[in-house]
Design a protein around this motif. Structure first.
Motif, PDB file in Angstrom:
ATOM      1  N   MET A  57       0.860  -1.185   0.000  1.00  0.00           N
ATOM      2  CA  MET A  57       0.000   0.000   0.000  1.00  0.00           C
ATOM      3  C   MET A  57       0.890   1.228   0.000  1.00  0.00           C
ATOM      4  O   MET A  57       1.890   1.260   0.716  1.00  0.00           O
ATOM      5  CB  MET A  57      -0.885   0.044   1.259  1.00  0.00           C
ATOM      6  N   ASN A  58       0.548   2.236  -0.794  1.00  0.00           N
ATOM      7  CA  ASN A  58       1.363   3.446  -0.745  1.00  0.00           C
ATOM      8  C   ASN A  58       0.998   4.290   0.469  1.00  0.00           C
ATOM      9  O   ASN A  58      -0.002   4.047   1.154  1.00  0.00           O
ATOM     10  CB  ASN A  58       1.259   4.244  -2.051  1.00  0.00           C
ATOM     11  N   GLY A  59       1.816   5.292   0.742  1.00  0.00           N
ATOM     12  CA  GLY A  59       1.623   6.093   1.940  1.00  0.00           C
ATOM     13  C   GLY A  59       0.297   6.817   1.991  1.00  0.00           C
ATOM     14  O   GLY A  59      -0.295   6.986   3.059  1.00  0.00           O
ATOM     15  N   PHE A  60      -0.205   7.268   0.820  1.00  0.00           N
ATOM     16  CA  PHE A  60      -1.495   7.947   0.776  1.00  0.00           C
ATOM     17  C   PHE A  60      -2.612   6.995   1.216  1.00  0.00           C
ATOM     18  O   PHE A  60      -3.499   7.372   1.997  1.00  0.00           O
ATOM     19  CB  PHE A  60      -1.790   8.465  -0.630  1.00  0.00           C
ATOM     20  N   GLU A  61      -2.575   5.769   0.727  1.00  0.00           N
ATOM     21  CA  GLU A  61      -3.590   4.770   1.083  1.00  0.00           C
ATOM     22  C   GLU A  61      -3.511   4.423   2.563  1.00  0.00           C
ATOM     23  O   GLU A  61      -4.541   4.293   3.246  1.00  0.00           O
ATOM     24  CB  GLU A  61      -3.402   3.516   0.234  1.00  0.00           C
ATOM     25  N   VAL A  62      -2.292   4.278   3.063  1.00  0.00           N
ATOM     26  CA  VAL A  62      -2.109   3.969   4.482  1.00  0.00           C
ATOM     27  C   VAL A  62      -2.643   5.102   5.345  1.00  0.00           C
ATOM     28  O   VAL A  62      -3.340   4.888   6.343  1.00  0.00           O
ATOM     29  CB  VAL A  62      -0.625   3.710   4.809  1.00  0.00           C
ATOM     30  N   CYS A  63      -2.339   6.322   4.946  1.00  0.00           N
ATOM     31  CA  CYS A  63      -2.780   7.494   5.710  1.00  0.00           C
ATOM     32  C   CYS A  63      -4.302   7.550   5.794  1.00  0.00           C
ATOM     33  O   CYS A  63      -4.880   7.772   6.869  1.00  0.00           O
ATOM     34  CB  CYS A  63      -2.230   8.763   5.071  1.00  0.00           C
ATOM     35  N   LYS A  64      -4.970   7.347   4.667  1.00  0.00           N
ATOM     36  CA  LYS A  64      -6.435   7.357   4.655  1.00  0.00           C
ATOM     37  C   LYS A  64      -7.005   6.262   5.560  1.00  0.00           C
ATOM     38  O   LYS A  64      -7.981   6.486   6.287  1.00  0.00           O
ATOM     39  CB  LYS A  64      -6.950   7.169   3.229  1.00  0.00           C
ATOM     40  N   ALA A  65      -6.400   5.083   5.516  1.00  0.00           N
ATOM     41  CA  ALA A  65      -6.876   3.974   6.346  1.00  0.00           C
ATOM     42  C   ALA A  65      -6.704   4.271   7.829  1.00  0.00           C
ATOM     43  O   ALA A  65      -7.572   3.964   8.651  1.00  0.00           O
ATOM     44  CB  ALA A  65      -6.135   2.686   5.975  1.00  0.00           C
ATOM     45  N   ILE A  66      -5.577   4.881   8.187  1.00  0.00           N
ATOM     46  CA  ILE A  66      -5.337   5.237   9.593  1.00  0.00           C
ATOM     47  C   ILE A  66      -6.347   6.282  10.042  1.00  0.00           C
ATOM     48  O   ILE A  66      -6.893   6.202  11.154  1.00  0.00           O
ATOM     49  CB  ILE A  66      -3.905   5.759   9.778  1.00  0.00           C
ATOM     50  N   VAL A  69      -9.699   5.262  11.458  1.00  0.00           N
ATOM     51  CA  VAL A  69      -9.728   4.644  12.788  1.00  0.00           C
ATOM     52  C   VAL A  69      -9.184   5.581  13.857  1.00  0.00           C
ATOM     53  O   VAL A  69      -9.714   5.641  14.974  1.00  0.00           O
ATOM     54  CB  VAL A  69      -8.910   3.324  12.781  1.00  0.00           C
ATOM     55  N   LYS A  70      -8.137   6.325  13.525  1.00  0.00           N
ATOM     56  CA  LYS A  70      -7.496   7.211  14.491  1.00  0.00           C
ATOM     57  C   LYS A  70      -7.333   8.611  13.891  1.00  0.00           C
ATOM     58  O   LYS A  70      -6.261   8.974  13.403  1.00  0.00           O
ATOM     59  CB  LYS A  70      -6.133   6.640  14.914  1.00  0.00           C
ATOM     60  N   PRO A  71      -8.402   9.399  13.923  1.00  0.00           N
ATOM     61  CA  PRO A  71      -8.359  10.715  13.283  1.00  0.00           C
ATOM     62  C   PRO A  71      -7.439  11.715  13.961  1.00  0.00           C
ATOM     63  O   PRO A  71      -7.071  12.722  13.375  1.00  0.00           O
ATOM     64  CB  PRO A  71      -9.819  11.184  13.356  1.00  0.00           C
ATOM     65  N   GLN A  72      -7.038  11.430  15.229  1.00  0.00           N
ATOM     66  CA  GLN A  72      -6.293  12.434  15.976  1.00  0.00           C
ATOM     67  C   GLN A  72      -4.785  12.239  15.971  1.00  0.00           C
ATOM     68  O   GLN A  72      -4.039  13.155  16.325  1.00  0.00           O
ATOM     69  CB  GLN A  72      -6.784  12.486  17.427  1.00  0.00           C
ATOM     70  N   VAL A  73      -4.278  11.080  15.565  1.00  0.00           N
ATOM     71  CA  VAL A  73      -2.840  10.833  15.655  1.00  0.00           C
ATOM     72  C   VAL A  73      -2.102  11.676  14.608  1.00  0.00           C
ATOM     73  O   VAL A  73      -2.500  11.733  13.450  1.00  0.00           O
ATOM     74  CB  VAL A  73      -2.524   9.336  15.466  1.00  0.00           C
ATOM     75  N   PRO A  74      -1.022  12.366  14.983  1.00  0.00           N
ATOM     76  CA  PRO A  74      -0.262  13.174  14.012  1.00  0.00           C
ATOM     77  C   PRO A  74       0.426  12.274  12.978  1.00  0.00           C
ATOM     78  O   PRO A  74       1.031  11.266  13.327  1.00  0.00           O
ATOM     79  CB  PRO A  74       0.767  13.898  14.880  1.00  0.00           C
ATOM     80  N   ILE A  75       0.320  12.663  11.701  1.00  0.00           N
ATOM     81  CA  ILE A  75       0.940  11.902  10.616  1.00  0.00           C
ATOM     82  C   ILE A  75       1.823  12.836   9.794  1.00  0.00           C
ATOM     83  O   ILE A  75       1.371  13.883   9.327  1.00  0.00           O
ATOM     84  CB  ILE A  75      -0.110  11.238   9.712  1.00  0.00           C
TER      85      ILE A  75
END
Length: 225
Positions: A57-66, A69-75
């Motif tokens: 999975m590319n980083g964009f896909e991973v970011c959306k998936a995170i 579930v966890k809207p508040q964690v800094p990415i």
């Protein structure tokens, strides 16, 4: 402070891990997007660093998936893809910041400090979101600030919930309209601004500090002054 680093170049990952550990951070490294998603969802981290080009999975896909579930964690996105379009795509996928390789390690540390010192929303027992002296009960639909009950309409409640779940992140009018009203944003209307002002009048107007702030030309953010 725990940091998850998703980076498929082992030398780069090792460099980041060693540097961060020397500054007192606990670092977990993964080399594939699928592992990054699983670790981020199943474990607790204070910050997540994602390369864009990852196996599975590319980083964009991973970011959306995170974010689901966890809207508040800094990415923080770390990548060699540095065009404006790449940056916009990274931020639209839910990233809080975007650092282009190659970078100075001191700048990386500064970005980490900036992201992790933002105000955070706590989730209390009974599904209560809390930020500063503001509380939102997701079960009873009650909002309180400094112990004072605040009456909200259904849309004001949904808007406040979105701000609380994304504390510290600048939310564009497009994002707000899509989430709260489930519509594509019409630039010919000021609907979002009107509702934000209604909400401000209820949760900010009669209190000493403001929590909802305007970023001119960008959107709105919930943070402490």
């Amino acid at each position: 402070m725990r940091i998850l680093v998703a980076e498929d170049e082992m030398k780069v990952a090792s460099f980041i891990k060693q540097g961060l550990e020397e500054h007192g951070y606990e670092v977990i490294v993964v080399y594939e997007g699928g592992f990054a998603k699983r670790f981020a969802v199943e474990q607790d981290f204070d910050l997540i660093m994602l390369d864009v080009i990852l196996p599975q999975m590319n980083g964009f896909e991973v970011c959306k998936a995170i974010r689901e579930v966890k809207p508040q964690v800094p990415i923080l996105m770390l990548t060699a893809l540095g065009t404006t379009e790449d940056k916009v795509q990274g931020l639209d996928s839910g990233a809080d910041d975007y650092l282009v390789k190659p970078f100075q390690f001191d700048e990386l540390l500064a970005r980490i400090r900036a992201l992790t010192r933002r105000g955070t929303t706590q989730v209390l027992a009974g599904k209560v979101l809390k930020f500063a002296d503001l509380e939102l009960d997701l079960d009873t639909k009650d909002a309180k600030r400094a112990g004072q009950l605040i009456k909200l309409t259904a849309k004001e409640f949904a808007l406040l919930e979105m701000f609380l779940c994304n504390a510290g992140k600048v939310l564009s009018r497009v994002e707000i309209a899509a989430k709260v009203w489930n519509i594509h944003f019409d630039t010919g209307t000021n609907m979002v601004d009107v509702y934000v002002n209604h909400l401000r009048n209820k949760i900010d107007k009669n209190f000493p500090t403001r929590l909802i702030h305007t970023h001119v030309g960008m959107g709105y953010v919930m943070k402490e002054e």
